[in-house]
Design a protein around this motif. Structure first.
Motif, PDB file in Angstrom:
ATOM      1  N   LEU A  82      14.516  26.462  -3.158  1.00  0.00           N
ATOM      2  CA  LEU A  82      14.762  25.221  -2.164  1.00  0.00           C
ATOM      3  C   LEU A  82      15.940  25.460  -1.377  1.00  0.00           C
ATOM      4  O   LEU A  82      16.957  25.882  -1.502  1.00  0.00           O
ATOM      5  N   LEU A  83      15.650  25.310   0.078  1.00  0.00           N
ATOM      6  CA  LEU A  83      16.547  25.198   1.073  1.00  0.00           C
ATOM      7  C   LEU A  83      17.240  23.988   1.352  1.00  0.00           C
ATOM      8  O   LEU A  83      16.496  22.805   1.164  1.00  0.00           O
ATOM      9  N   ALA A  84      18.566  24.180   1.139  1.00  0.00           N
ATOM     10  CA  ALA A  84      19.459  22.657   1.152  1.00  0.00           C
ATOM     11  C   ALA A  84      20.628  22.768   2.083  1.00  0.00           C
ATOM     12  O   ALA A  84      21.127  23.945   2.325  1.00  0.00           O
ATOM     13  N   ASP A  85      20.993  21.833   2.352  1.00  0.00           N
ATOM     14  CA  ASP A  85      22.136  21.638   3.187  1.00  0.00           C
ATOM     15  C   ASP A  85      23.399  21.845   2.123  1.00  0.00           C
ATOM     16  O   ASP A  85      23.246  21.081   1.179  1.00  0.00           O
ATOM     17  N   ALA A  86      24.436  22.408   2.515  1.00  0.00           N
ATOM     18  CA  ALA A  86      25.248  23.027   1.660  1.00  0.00           C
ATOM     19  C   ALA A  86      26.207  21.483   1.251  1.00  0.00           C
ATOM     20  O   ALA A  86      26.413  21.374   0.086  1.00  0.00           O
ATOM     21  N   THR A  87      26.290  20.592   2.190  1.00  0.00           N
ATOM     22  CA  THR A  87      26.974  19.368   1.757  1.00  0.00           C
ATOM     23  C   THR A  87      26.444  18.468   0.577  1.00  0.00           C
ATOM     24  O   THR A  87      26.788  17.814   0.325  1.00  0.00           O
ATOM     25  N   ALA A 117      28.847  27.595   5.303  1.00  0.00           N
ATOM     26  CA  ALA A 117      28.208  26.785   4.291  1.00  0.00           C
ATOM     27  C   ALA A 117      29.020  26.441   3.243  1.00  0.00           C
ATOM     28  O   ALA A 117      29.644  27.392   2.601  1.00  0.00           O
ATOM     29  N   HIS A 118      29.693  25.084   3.275  1.00  0.00           N
ATOM     30  CA  HIS A 118      30.862  24.728   2.281  1.00  0.00           C
ATOM     31  C   HIS A 118      30.131  23.573   1.494  1.00  0.00           C
ATOM     32  O   HIS A 118      29.768  22.536   2.168  1.00  0.00           O
ATOM     33  N   SER A 161      31.565  20.156  -3.239  1.00  0.00           N
ATOM     34  CA  SER A 161      32.528  20.527  -4.559  1.00  0.00           C
ATOM     35  C   SER A 161      33.493  21.678  -4.254  1.00  0.00           C
ATOM     36  O   SER A 161      33.763  22.226  -5.259  1.00  0.00           O
ATOM     37  N   GLY A 162      33.366  22.215  -3.006  1.00  0.00           N
ATOM     38  CA  GLY A 162      34.352  23.348  -2.779  1.00  0.00           C
ATOM     39  C   GLY A 162      33.764  24.609  -2.402  1.00  0.00           C
ATOM     40  O   GLY A 162      32.178  24.582  -2.168  1.00  0.00           O
ATOM     41  N   PRO A 163      34.203  26.016  -2.301  1.00  0.00           N
ATOM     42  CA  PRO A 163      33.625  27.149  -1.933  1.00  0.00           C
ATOM     43  C   PRO A 163      32.447  27.385  -2.908  1.00  0.00           C
ATOM     44  O   PRO A 163      32.517  27.109  -4.042  1.00  0.00           O
ATOM     45  N   ILE A 164      31.470  28.147  -2.235  1.00  0.00           N
ATOM     46  CA  ILE A 164      30.246  28.403  -3.173  1.00  0.00           C
ATOM     47  C   ILE A 164      29.924  29.759  -2.811  1.00  0.00           C
ATOM     48  O   ILE A 164      30.042  30.476  -1.988  1.00  0.00           O
ATOM     49  N   GLN A 192      23.496  25.929   5.495  1.00  0.00           N
ATOM     50  CA  GLN A 192      22.570  25.894   4.442  1.00  0.00           C
ATOM     51  C   GLN A 192      22.511  26.905   3.314  1.00  0.00           C
ATOM     52  O   GLN A 192      23.327  27.841   3.438  1.00  0.00           O
ATOM     53  N   VAL A 193      22.196  26.521   2.328  1.00  0.00           N
ATOM     54  CA  VAL A 193      22.195  27.482   1.050  1.00  0.00           C
ATOM     55  C   VAL A 193      20.517  27.271   0.675  1.00  0.00           C
ATOM     56  O   VAL A 193      19.905  26.395   0.757  1.00  0.00           O
ATOM     57  N   VAL A 194      20.253  28.423  -0.178  1.00  0.00           N
ATOM     58  CA  VAL A 194      19.034  28.663  -0.885  1.00  0.00           C
ATOM     59  C   VAL A 194      19.318  28.600  -2.447  1.00  0.00           C
ATOM     60  O   VAL A 194      20.226  29.157  -2.960  1.00  0.00           O
ATOM     61  N   VAL A 195      18.622  27.796  -3.177  1.00  0.00           N
ATOM     62  CA  VAL A 195      18.794  27.434  -4.414  1.00  0.00           C
ATOM     63  C   VAL A 195      17.475  27.936  -5.176  1.00  0.00           C
ATOM     64  O   VAL A 195      16.360  27.129  -4.902  1.00  0.00           O
TER      65      VAL A 195
END
Ligand code: NAP
Length: 313
Positions: free
Chosen positions: A105-110, A79-80, A83-86, A31-34
């Protein structure tokens, strides 16, 4: 603290959508936070609030919103992005998001896609839901250069992209719109016709030959009845809105079939690249502060100006 809009009961936006505070999320594995900069609004948000996409009380309070653009602030293990490394600080688009009506926003990295610098956050936030839907329409109808395509709602967010995609394939396109949007539809490369009484005759006059495929984003009985009179094979009439007319043999898409999912996923990179390069035109009609989402949703649900509505945190 994060701020988010949630649906507290099924009903009208002004009555049931509330702004709440919640602790900032921590990203788990994958996951990532945005930190959102712009949030895309869609008719589906209104349908969700009204319970037209399911009215399960146990899902309340329900998060709102399917897409946003923003900046990555935290990254979980493994978390990838799509569209590539983050990295922290990357400008991204999140689609398909769960609960995009928020500043954090908590999101799936995909579901995270890098945003090119030439595509601003407001346009990016409203690009993908309508874009992949338009791409699914064009792919499902298997539009070819030899086709004469009728697009219902060519001035709309989905329809205007469907027009551009069908034109880019090389098809001849006739598209319906309100009187005020005829020039706009012509600028996208279609022959415009006004919807309403007499539509069948106007399409026959405008089309250079028999209509061979229909892409419907309107879903009215008028649109489907006219289409059935124009096209011999109802399987070449593809709609994202006429859910009550599947019994007529037309194809109705809601994005849930494996083929639809594949069509939509396959379209994302090109939609972003084309919008960033100026090859795909999209419009932002209005922006609203995040807290004004109930007002914006009410306006979106009634007669509204052409283009996307976008929330700004
Ligand atoms: N199934 C799916 O996967 C999916 C995905 C996305 C969207 N959708 C649905 O697709 C529909 C369109 O979404 P959108 O975001 O493109 O909406 P939109 O931007 O509001 O566009 C609406 C379009 O409908 C036209 N229109 C309005 N009233 C009409 C009437 N009485 N007869 C004929 N045309 C009329 C508008 O023309 P003027 O403005 O020129 O009058 C405009 O072209 C919505 O129902 C949405 O929920 C479905």
């Amino acid at each position: 603290m994060a701020h988010k809009l949630v649906v507290t009961a099924y009903g009208e936006p002004a009555d049931v959508v509330r702004l709440i505070e919640a602790p900032d999320p921590t990203p788990g594995p994958g996951q990532v936070v945005v930190a959102t900069r712009a949030i895309g609004m869609n008719p589906a948000d209104v349908k969700t609030i009204r319970g037209q996409m399911g009215a399960d009380e146990s899902r309340l309070p329900l998060p709102l919103g399917f897409e946003a653009a923003g900046v990555v602030t935290a990254i979980g293990e493994h978390a990838h992005s799509a569209s590539g490394p983050i990295s922290v600080g990357d400008d991204v688009i999140v689609y398909r998001a769960v609960g995009a009506y928020t500043d954090v926003l908590l999101a799936d990295a995909t579901a995270v896609h890098h945003r090119p610098s030439t595509l601003d956050a407001e346009h990016a936030a409203g690009l993908l839901l309508v874009g992949v839907t338009a791409a699914d329409l064009v792919a499902t109808a298997a539009v070819q250069p030899s086709d004469v395509v009728l697009v219902h709602g060519g001035s709309g967010a989905v329809g205007s992209i469907a027009v551009q995609l069908a034109v880019s394939v090389g098809a001849t396109v006739v598209a319906t719109a309100g009187a005020a949007n005829q020039d706009h539809v012509a600028a996208l490369g279609a022959t415009p016709v006004v919807y309403g009484e007499g539509l069948l005759d106007r399409v026959r006059t405008a089309a250079t030959g028999p209509v061979t495929a229909v892409l419907d984003t309107v879903g009215t009985d008028e649109a489907i009845d006219v289409s059935l009179q124009l096209v011999d094979n109802p399987g070449k009439i593809v709609s994202v809105a006429a859910f009550g007319r599947a019994a007529d043999g037309i194809v109705v898409l809601n994005g849930s079939t494996p083929q639809s999912k594949q069509n939509r996923a396959a379209a994302i990179d090109d939609l972003i690249a084309d919008a960033a390069a100026g090859r795909l035109a999209t419009e932002v009609a209005k922006t609203f502060p995040l807290a004004d989402a109930p007002t914006a949703l009410t306006e979106l649900a009634t007669t509204h100006p052409r283009g996307k509505f976008v929330l700004l945190p």
